[in-house]
Design an enzyme around this catalytic site. Structure first.
Site, mmCIF file in Angstrom:
data_model
loop_
_atom_site.group_PDB
_atom_site.id
_atom_site.type_symbol
_atom_site.label_atom_id
_atom_site.label_comp_id
_atom_site.label_asym_id
_atom_site.label_seq_id
_atom_site.Cartn_x
_atom_site.Cartn_y
_atom_site.Cartn_z
ATOM 1 N N LYS A 147 0.865 -1.192 0.000
ATOM 2 C CA LYS A 147 0.000 0.000 0.000
ATOM 3 C C LYS A 147 0.890 1.226 0.000
ATOM 4 O O LYS A 147 2.041 1.177 0.442
ATOM 5 C CB LYS A 147 -0.891 0.029 1.248
ATOM 6 C CG LYS A 147 -2.152 0.836 1.072
ATOM 7 C CD LYS A 147 -3.205 0.063 0.307
ATOM 8 C CE LYS A 147 -4.496 0.826 0.159
ATOM 9 N NZ LYS A 147 -5.577 -0.032 -0.324
HETATM 10 P P1 NAD Z 1 -13.319 7.536 -2.728
HETATM 11 O O1 NAD Z 1 -12.320 8.587 -2.459
HETATM 12 O O2 NAD Z 1 -13.804 7.328 -4.118
HETATM 13 O O3 NAD Z 1 -14.619 7.759 -1.803
HETATM 14 C C1 NAD Z 1 -14.547 7.923 -0.438
HETATM 15 C C2 NAD Z 1 -15.908 8.426 0.037
HETATM 16 O O4 NAD Z 1 -15.930 8.467 1.464
HETATM 17 C C3 NAD Z 1 -16.244 9.827 -0.448
HETATM 18 O O5 NAD Z 1 -17.627 9.906 -0.761
HETATM 19 C C4 NAD Z 1 -15.948 10.689 0.780
HETATM 20 O O6 NAD Z 1 -16.661 11.918 0.805
HETATM 21 C C5 NAD Z 1 -16.402 9.753 1.867
HETATM 22 N N1 NAD Z 1 -15.884 10.095 3.178
HETATM 23 C C6 NAD Z 1 -14.661 10.522 3.515
HETATM 24 N N2 NAD Z 1 -14.595 10.767 4.828
HETATM 25 C C7 NAD Z 1 -15.808 10.467 5.324
HETATM 26 C C8 NAD Z 1 -16.367 10.512 6.618
HETATM 27 N N3 NAD Z 1 -15.650 10.907 7.648
HETATM 28 N N4 NAD Z 1 -17.656 10.132 6.770
HETATM 29 C C9 NAD Z 1 -18.394 9.726 5.703
HETATM 30 N N5 NAD Z 1 -17.913 9.662 4.465
HETATM 31 C C10 NAD Z 1 -16.630 10.043 4.269
HETATM 32 O O7 NAD Z 1 -12.696 6.171 -2.131
HETATM 33 P P2 NAD Z 1 -13.059 4.688 -2.510
HETATM 34 O O8 NAD Z 1 -12.132 4.237 -3.550
HETATM 35 O O9 NAD Z 1 -14.531 4.552 -2.695
HETATM 36 O O10 NAD Z 1 -12.626 3.949 -1.162
HETATM 37 C C11 NAD Z 1 -13.480 3.892 -0.019
HETATM 38 C C12 NAD Z 1 -12.981 2.789 0.903
HETATM 39 O O11 NAD Z 1 -12.970 1.559 0.183
HETATM 40 C C13 NAD Z 1 -11.559 2.970 1.430
HETATM 41 O O12 NAD Z 1 -11.482 2.394 2.725
HETATM 42 C C14 NAD Z 1 -10.734 2.144 0.461
HETATM 43 O O13 NAD Z 1 -9.505 1.717 1.031
HETATM 44 C C15 NAD Z 1 -11.679 0.982 0.252
HETATM 45 N N6 NAD Z 1 -11.421 0.221 -0.966
HETATM 46 C C16 NAD Z 1 -11.437 0.807 -2.187
HETATM 47 C C17 NAD Z 1 -11.224 0.026 -3.314
HETATM 48 C C18 NAD Z 1 -11.309 0.581 -4.707
HETATM 49 O O14 NAD Z 1 -11.234 -0.200 -5.659
HETATM 50 N N7 NAD Z 1 -11.501 1.876 -4.877
HETATM 51 C C19 NAD Z 1 -10.946 -1.345 -3.187
HETATM 52 C C20 NAD Z 1 -10.949 -1.906 -1.908
HETATM 53 C C21 NAD Z 1 -11.195 -1.117 -0.801
#
Ligand code: NAD
Length: 435
Positions: free
Chosen positions: A125
């Site tokens: 990561k």
């Molecule tokens: P992203 O940046 O696209 O979206 C994150 C979302 O969370 C946004 O809507 C943001 O406004 C919101 N957010 C941030 N802080 C917040 C809070 N305090 N309360 C409520 N909402 C809040 O990110 P993503 O890619 O969707 O990733 C989200 C999670 O999923 C992370 O933990 C990431 O590690 C995990 N993840 C992502 C992927 C991927 O393929 N993108 C894969 C596995 C895991």
């Protein structure tokens, strides 16, 4: 006589299991789950020690020329946790909350996640401490390229393959790929996944994590004898994972009654018009001002009376402070580490069925693996092929974990850790320790 593949044993020194860890330190949270599974697996001490340490930790300064002519220096990390099963795989996150402990935990989770769905990858990561929402596109590009150059020694299709994570996207991956390719003097598409489709990305990658969440949520509903149609869902985080999971669950017949992002939550008991909310966020970049429902706080959203709660934002949102108030029957962990280790106990006592992050959000890395395979083969699949293969892997993995949970009478999280740690451990035993 069969060869004994177990590593030599020595005196085991494990942290006191009852010592109350810093609940919100993600590395400690990961480790306490690891310890529990390692105990149940009776993992030999030498291997236990090896798997508690990241293989490689890099911290760099990332100087960036800002648009106003000033120079800002950001801190970046890249952690390769374990590469015994294959090249390290793990996203890059741009966020003010990035810390080395967080990146270490996320890299370890990637290791267990790849193993739980049986991909030939290790885990890594990366992250940069910055607020990308306050940066211009030019500043972001310079930050990305300088960070990539700083960690370039670890990168490569056979060594370490980044992907998007919080606040990074296809465009950022294109810059990483280009910077790497410029350094090695030829185009290497397989050095990152989650790229634009036009330059070697895979169809279905953008939706893959949310799609995986939808698939395992349906599996959990079937396991609990609940109907998909009419199931009520609250989704925290409306970015890549949360918005796609909402759209796909909605299309399957679920009623999405609440969504949220960093600006707060919207609740509508009659069901949110998900496509409308997606269009709103696409235009305005957040849910701020979205008025088609009652505005509530993120904290209130977590405790709504729903069938499924899908945290898809950041770590540590379900803690001992609120776990007792959660009313959902199923929690599908779209985010990495949304539940603290201490909160696990509370949720288990309440009989809530938790689909753990390393299984629930593994759809993203699974299609990243498909992308890497397609890039290396130079032959690209249809979206239906990608989605069918993703469904096969997610349903099989859900079943593998559920079977193990039943067999050992443990919850899904512990079973997922047991499955993944045993797969990583087997490879370590076969490879031995190089001296
Ligand atoms: P992203 O940046 O696209 O979206 C994150 C979302 O969370 C946004 O809507 C943001 O406004 C919101 N957010 C941030 N802080 C917040 C809070 N305090 N309360 C409520 N909402 C809040 O990110 P993503 O890619 O969707 O990733 C989200 C999670 O999923 C992370 O933990 C990431 O590690 C995990 N993840 C992502 C992927 C991927 O393929 N993108 C894969 C596995 C895991």
């Amino acid at each position: 006589m069969a060869t004994d593949l177990r590593l030599p044993t020595d005196r085991i020194v494990r942290p006191d299991k009852d010592r109350f860890l810093n609940e919100e330190n993600p590395f400690e949270a990961m480790m306490s789950r690891f310890d529990k599974a390692a105990d149940l697996l009776d993992l030999e001490p030498g291997l236990y020690k090896v798997l508690r340490h990241p293989e490689k930790t890099i911290t760099i300064s990332v100087p960036v020329l800002l648009d106003n002519g000033e120079v800002e220096v950001y801190t970046g990390h890249r952690v390769l946790y374990n590469t015994s099963r294959g090249p390290a795989k793990g996203g890059i996150r741009f966020d003010m909350n990035v810390s080395l402990d967080e990146v270490k935990a996320l890299a370890a989770w990637m290791t267990w996640k790849c193993a739980v769905v049986n991909l030939p990858f290790g885990g890594s990561k990366g992250g940069v401490v910055c607020d990308p929402l306050k940066m211009s596109v030019g500043e972001l590009e310079r930050l990305t390229r300088r960070y990539t150059a700083g960690i370039i020694a670890t990168l490569g299709p056979d060594s370490d393959v980044p992907a998007p994570d919080v606040n990074t996207n296809e465009r950022v991956m294109a810059w990483v790929m280009d910077t790497y390719s410029m350094h090695v003097r030829h185009t290497v598409t397989a050095v990152v996944t989650g790229k634009p489709v036009e330059m070697g990305g895979s169809l279905g990658r953008r939706e893959a994590t949310g799609r995986g969440c939808m698939i395992v949520t349906k599996e959990a509903l079937a396991h609990l004898g609940m109907n998909v149609r009419g199931t009520t869902v609250a989704v925290q985080g409306f970015g890549n994972v949360g918005s796609v999971a909402s759209q796909l669950l909605h299309r399957e017949g679920c009623k999405i009654v609440a969504i949220s992002d960093r600006t707060g939550a919207v609740h509508n008991a009659n069901g949110i018009d998900v496509e409308d909310a997606v269009a709103y966020v696409k235009e305005r970049r957040s849910l701020d001002g979205y008025a088609k429902g009652e505005r509530i706080t993120n904290e209130e959203m977590l405790t709504l009376d729903v069938d499924v709660l899908l945290p898809a934002a950041l770590e540590n949102v379900i803690t001992t402070k609120n776990a007792g108030k959660i009313r959902a029957k199923i929690i599908c962990e779209g985010a990495n580490g949304p539940t603290t280790a201490a909160a696990d106990t509370v949720l288990e006592e309440k009989g809530i069925f938790v689909i753990p992050d390393i299984l629930a959000n593994a759809g993203g890395v699974t299609v990243s693996y498909f992308e890497w395979v397609q890039d290396r083969g130079g032959y690209f699949w249809t979206e239906d092929t990608v989605n069918d293969r993703l469904r096969d892997i997610m349903t099989r993995s859900f079943k593998d974990v559920l079977d193990l949970a039943r067999q050992h009478k443990v919850n899904m999280r512990t079973a997922a850790y047991m499955l993944s740690i045993s797969r990583v451990a087997t490879v370590h035993r076969l490879r031995g320790i190089y001296a």
